[in-house]
Motif scaffolding. Sequence first.
Motif, PDB file in Angstrom:
ATOM      1  N   LEU A  12     -24.388  -8.512  94.940  1.00 40.48           N
ATOM      2  CA  LEU A  12     -25.266  -7.600  94.125  1.00 40.48           C
ATOM      3  C   LEU A  12     -24.468  -6.623  93.468  1.00 40.48           C
ATOM      4  CD1 LEU A  12     -28.346  -6.465  93.455  1.00 40.48           C
ATOM      5  CD2 LEU A  12     -28.525  -5.603  95.711  1.00 40.48           C
ATOM      6  N   TRP A  13     -23.716  -5.869  94.358  1.00 42.35           N
ATOM      7  CA  TRP A  13     -22.752  -4.791  93.648  1.00 42.35           C
ATOM      8  C   TRP A  13     -22.119  -5.277  92.220  1.00 42.35           C
ATOM      9  CZ3 TRP A  13     -21.820   0.235  94.388  1.00 42.35           C
ATOM     10  CH2 TRP A  13     -20.360   0.712  93.992  1.00 42.35           C
ATOM     11  N   ARG A  53     -32.381   7.636  85.796  1.00 41.55           N
ATOM     12  CA  ARG A  53     -31.850   8.391  86.900  1.00 41.55           C
ATOM     13  C   ARG A  53     -31.608   7.738  88.242  1.00 41.55           C
ATOM     14  NH1 ARG A  53     -29.681  11.921  84.795  1.00 41.55           N
ATOM     15  NH2 ARG A  53     -30.625  12.732  83.083  1.00 41.55           N
ATOM     16  N   ARG A  54     -32.370   6.993  88.811  1.00 40.39           N
ATOM     17  CA  ARG A  54     -32.130   6.226  89.928  1.00 40.39           C
ATOM     18  C   ARG A  54     -30.420   5.303  89.712  1.00 40.39           C
ATOM     19  NH1 ARG A  54     -32.974   6.634  94.772  1.00 40.39           N
ATOM     20  NH2 ARG A  54     -32.804   4.459  94.851  1.00 40.39           N
ATOM     21  N   THR A  67     -28.182   2.754  99.853  1.00 41.45           N
ATOM     22  CA  THR A  67     -29.527   2.909 100.797  1.00 41.45           C
ATOM     23  C   THR A  67     -30.237   1.632 100.473  1.00 41.45           C
ATOM     24  OG1 THR A  67     -30.886   4.015  99.090  1.00 41.45           O
ATOM     25  CG2 THR A  67     -29.499   5.498 100.872  1.00 41.45           C
ATOM     26  N   ASP A  68     -31.089   1.275 101.360  1.00 42.45           N
ATOM     27  CA  ASP A  68     -32.041   0.243 101.035  1.00 42.45           C
ATOM     28  C   ASP A  68     -32.587   0.520  99.920  1.00 42.45           C
ATOM     29  OD1 ASP A  68     -31.126  -1.117 103.329  1.00 42.45           O
ATOM     30  OD2 ASP A  68     -33.067  -0.400 104.572  1.00 42.45           O
ATOM     31  N   GLY A  69     -33.152   1.656  99.405  1.00 43.39           N
ATOM     32  CA  GLY A  69     -33.859   1.961  98.221  1.00 43.39           C
ATOM     33  C   GLY A  69     -32.961   1.878  96.967  1.00 43.39           C
ATOM     34  N   ASP A  70     -31.625   2.066  97.185  1.00 44.70           N
ATOM     35  CA  ASP A  70     -30.680   1.735  96.001  1.00 44.70           C
ATOM     36  C   ASP A  70     -30.575   0.166  95.893  1.00 44.70           C
ATOM     37  OD1 ASP A  70     -29.911   4.298  95.907  1.00 44.70           O
ATOM     38  OD2 ASP A  70     -28.276   4.355  97.492  1.00 44.70           O
ATOM     39  N   LEU A  71     -30.514  -0.565  96.796  1.00 45.68           N
ATOM     40  CA  LEU A  71     -30.149  -1.923  96.799  1.00 45.68           C
ATOM     41  C   LEU A  71     -31.552  -2.495  96.207  1.00 45.68           C
ATOM     42  CD1 LEU A  71     -28.984  -2.802 100.283  1.00 45.68           C
ATOM     43  CD2 LEU A  71     -27.699  -2.480  98.169  1.00 45.68           C
ATOM     44  N   SER A  72     -32.683  -2.021  96.452  1.00 45.48           N
ATOM     45  CA  SER A  72     -33.954  -2.301  95.784  1.00 45.48           C
ATOM     46  C   SER A  72     -33.911  -2.363  94.098  1.00 45.48           C
ATOM     47  CB  SER A  72     -35.030  -1.623  96.264  1.00 45.48           C
ATOM     48  OG  SER A  72     -36.362  -2.232  95.506  1.00 45.48           O
ATOM     49  N   VAL A  73     -33.285  -0.946  93.883  1.00 46.03           N
ATOM     50  CA  VAL A  73     -33.156  -0.644  92.479  1.00 46.03           C
ATOM     51  C   VAL A  73     -32.320  -1.589  91.728  1.00 46.03           C
ATOM     52  CG1 VAL A  73     -32.581   1.103  90.770  1.00 46.03           C
ATOM     53  CG2 VAL A  73     -34.078   1.732  92.743  1.00 46.03           C
ATOM     54  N   MET A  74     -31.253  -1.993  92.604  1.00 45.72           N
ATOM     55  CA  MET A  74     -30.175  -2.670  91.772  1.00 45.72           C
ATOM     56  C   MET A  74     -30.712  -4.065  91.740  1.00 45.72           C
ATOM     57  SD  MET A  74     -26.985  -1.336  94.235  1.00 45.72           S
ATOM     58  CE  MET A  74     -25.673  -2.327  93.715  1.00 45.72           C
TER      59      MET A  74
END
Length: 128
Positions: A12-13, A53-54, A67-74
Amino acid sequence: MAGRADPELDELWNEFHAVVNMTSRELNDWLLTDAATDTAEEVPDRAGAPDGRRVLEILGKRRTDLTDGDLSVMREVVSTVTAERGEGLDDPEAGTDPWRHRLMNLGHDPLRPLASDEGVSRVRQRHH
């Protein structure tokens, strides 16, 4: 997330950093333009689309700090860009201004090639 080896996270990264082909500086500058948002924001550090912004926040993080939220956005960014670009993911394409601006709000300028070769091959394998 810190400290653990995770092949799915690595993939994902790489995909995220392939489709986000604008630097954090370029994205920040873009988010400050009138074209990046429908509403003017008086506070510059909150200007631009919230998704942009995210993305900008994520670009400033190390892989171990996600964070899990970051992974979701990615995941959403990779999915949106690949869906919007379709088969032409490799080829720079102007498209319409609203379409280009929507993608630029996510850190992807369709007039540029994708950012990393490793991520590009992963994006192709997964989404084609």
